[in-house]
Design a protein around this motif. Structure first.
Motif, mmCIF file in Angstrom:
data_model
loop_
_atom_site.group_PDB
_atom_site.id
_atom_site.type_symbol
_atom_site.label_atom_id
_atom_site.label_comp_id
_atom_site.label_asym_id
_atom_site.label_seq_id
_atom_site.Cartn_x
_atom_site.Cartn_y
_atom_site.Cartn_z
ATOM 1 N N GLY A 1 0.820 -1.204 0.000
ATOM 2 C CA GLY A 1 0.000 0.000 0.000
ATOM 3 C C GLY A 1 0.855 1.256 0.000
ATOM 4 O O GLY A 1 2.027 1.239 0.368
ATOM 5 N N HIS A 2 0.256 2.368 -0.411
ATOM 6 C CA HIS A 2 0.997 3.617 -0.598
ATOM 7 C C HIS A 2 1.568 4.161 0.704
ATOM 8 O O HIS A 2 2.710 4.630 0.742
ATOM 9 C CB HIS A 2 0.099 4.665 -1.255
ATOM 10 N N ALA B 1 4.466 1.885 1.954
ATOM 11 C CA ALA B 1 5.619 2.049 1.070
ATOM 12 C C ALA B 1 6.307 3.388 1.313
ATOM 13 O O ALA B 1 7.538 3.481 1.305
ATOM 14 C CB ALA B 1 5.187 1.928 -0.383
ATOM 15 N N SER B 2 5.521 4.441 1.549
ATOM 16 C CA SER B 2 6.089 5.759 1.811
ATOM 17 C C SER B 2 6.824 5.785 3.145
ATOM 18 O O SER B 2 7.837 6.480 3.299
ATOM 19 C CB SER B 2 4.988 6.819 1.805
ATOM 20 N N THR C 1 2.107 7.657 -5.211
ATOM 21 C CA THR C 1 0.799 7.168 -5.656
ATOM 22 C C THR C 1 0.868 6.360 -6.942
ATOM 23 O O THR C 1 -0.164 5.923 -7.451
ATOM 24 C CB THR C 1 -0.175 8.353 -5.857
ATOM 25 N N SER D 1 1.596 3.007 -9.259
ATOM 26 C CA SER D 1 1.440 1.571 -9.034
ATOM 27 C C SER D 1 2.762 0.888 -9.364
ATOM 28 O O SER D 1 3.200 0.896 -10.510
ATOM 29 C CB SER D 1 0.315 1.006 -9.911
ATOM 30 N N GLN E 1 8.600 -2.858 -1.738
ATOM 31 C CA GLN E 1 7.534 -1.866 -1.721
ATOM 32 C C GLN E 1 6.501 -2.274 -2.764
ATOM 33 O O GLN E 1 6.801 -2.292 -3.958
ATOM 34 C CB GLN E 1 8.068 -0.478 -2.056
ATOM 35 N N SER F 1 3.004 -1.150 -4.059
ATOM 36 C CA SER F 1 1.906 -0.188 -4.072
ATOM 37 C C SER F 1 0.877 -0.488 -5.154
ATOM 38 O O SER F 1 0.013 0.335 -5.430
ATOM 39 C CB SER F 1 2.450 1.231 -4.271
#
Length: 289
Positions: A77-78, A81-82, A118, A120, A137, A139
């Motif tokens: 997920g974003h 991952a961030s 954001t 993919s 990561q 996303s």
């Protein structure tokens, strides 16, 4: 039909089933055109990993023999991952070693490793000082029929002996089942779920019954349970569905965990990087609106 905590489950029905079965029996074998379309769609939905064995030299599929992996950290997920981007990853200590390619009705992975929060994407990193430490990561949305492929392609490249897995993910706070009102919960908050083999201390309370986890985080944890791999899932329940500073920072208690403690960058500098990352992302989104 009502079950625990007022959850409503639709009762099964066979209305129209008999007619459909009779039609299917009379229809005979699948038409060649339909069979070809189905094969093309299945081929399009295949997952592939491009492993970078040498700088600038990607290789599709498996990297050959399985490689040793002591720690595997997966952010799904974003927001998760961030969190890794700001508090763990940097170009000095980590290098990109793989890119996962997939397509489905909700997602198409980007073709570059220079990604925005954001976008993919599904990237794999290796710690330069210790190549047995891998980080992912992810996303992109992995559909149900692609999750087994994801597990086989990713874990199929790793030696499972001595492996330990940490999973980070987010989900809506509305999915959290409790006798109290979710409006009074201090969102966002963390809950943990682990395999029987995971013996280390966890950084937040365990997820209570009858709560469950879904999608790729559940698939990864279940895979580890079957293969008896020590693994822990940290799930952040949040009321914000987009990339959000508060949700990202909700993962900060994990920085004191044994597996992440030695990988943490300067926290004060990481917080600045987080704000900069979100500002850059907002600017990027405004350009393409």
């Amino acid at each position: 039909m009502a079950t625990f905590f007022g959850e409503v489950v639709v009762a099964p029905s066979r209305a129209g089933v008999d007619d459909e079965e009779e039609w299917a029996e009379g229809a005979g074998e699948e038409a060649p055109e339909d069979r070809e379309i189905r094969r093309e769609l299945e081929k399009k939905r295949e997952i592939n990993i491009l492993w970078t064995l040498e700088p600038g030299a990607p290789t599709e599929g498996s990297a050959g023999e399985t490689f040793a992996c002591s720690k595997f950290i997966v952010a799904i997920g974003h927001n998760a991952a961030s969190f890794l981007s700001c508090f763990i990853l940097d170009s000095v200590h980590w290098e990109v070693v793989g890119v996962l390619k997939l397509w489905n009705e909700w997602c198409r992975t980007t073709n570059t490793t220079n990604v925005f929060p954001t976008d993919s994407f599904c990237l794999f990193y290796r710690l330069i000082s210790d190549p047995t430490v891998l980080l992912c990561q992810c996303s992109c949305y992995v559909a149900e029929d692609q999750q087994f492929q994801w597990l086989e392609k990713v874990f199929g490249c790793m030696q499972k002996e001595g492996l330990q897995v940490t999973i980070l993910s987010t989900c809506p706070v509305a999915d959290y089942k409790t006798q109290e009102s979710t409006l009074t919960l201090p969102s966002p908050f963390l809950k943990a779920l682990k395999t029987k083999e995971f013996k280390e201390p966890i950084c937040c309370p365990l997820l209570e019954q009858p709560n469950i986890v879904r999608d790729l985080p559940a698939a990864v944890l279940s895979y580890c349970q079957v293969w008896q791999i020590p693994a822990v899932l940290y799930q952040c329940y949040t009321d914000v569905i987009k990339l959000d500073t508060v949700t990202v920072e909700a993962f900060k208690p994990l920085l004191s965990s044994k597996i992440l403690k030695s990988l943490v960058k300067d926290v004060s500098e990481s917080t600045k990087n987080l704000k900069k990352l979100l500002t850059t992302n907002e600017t990027h989104n405004n350009i393409y609106i």
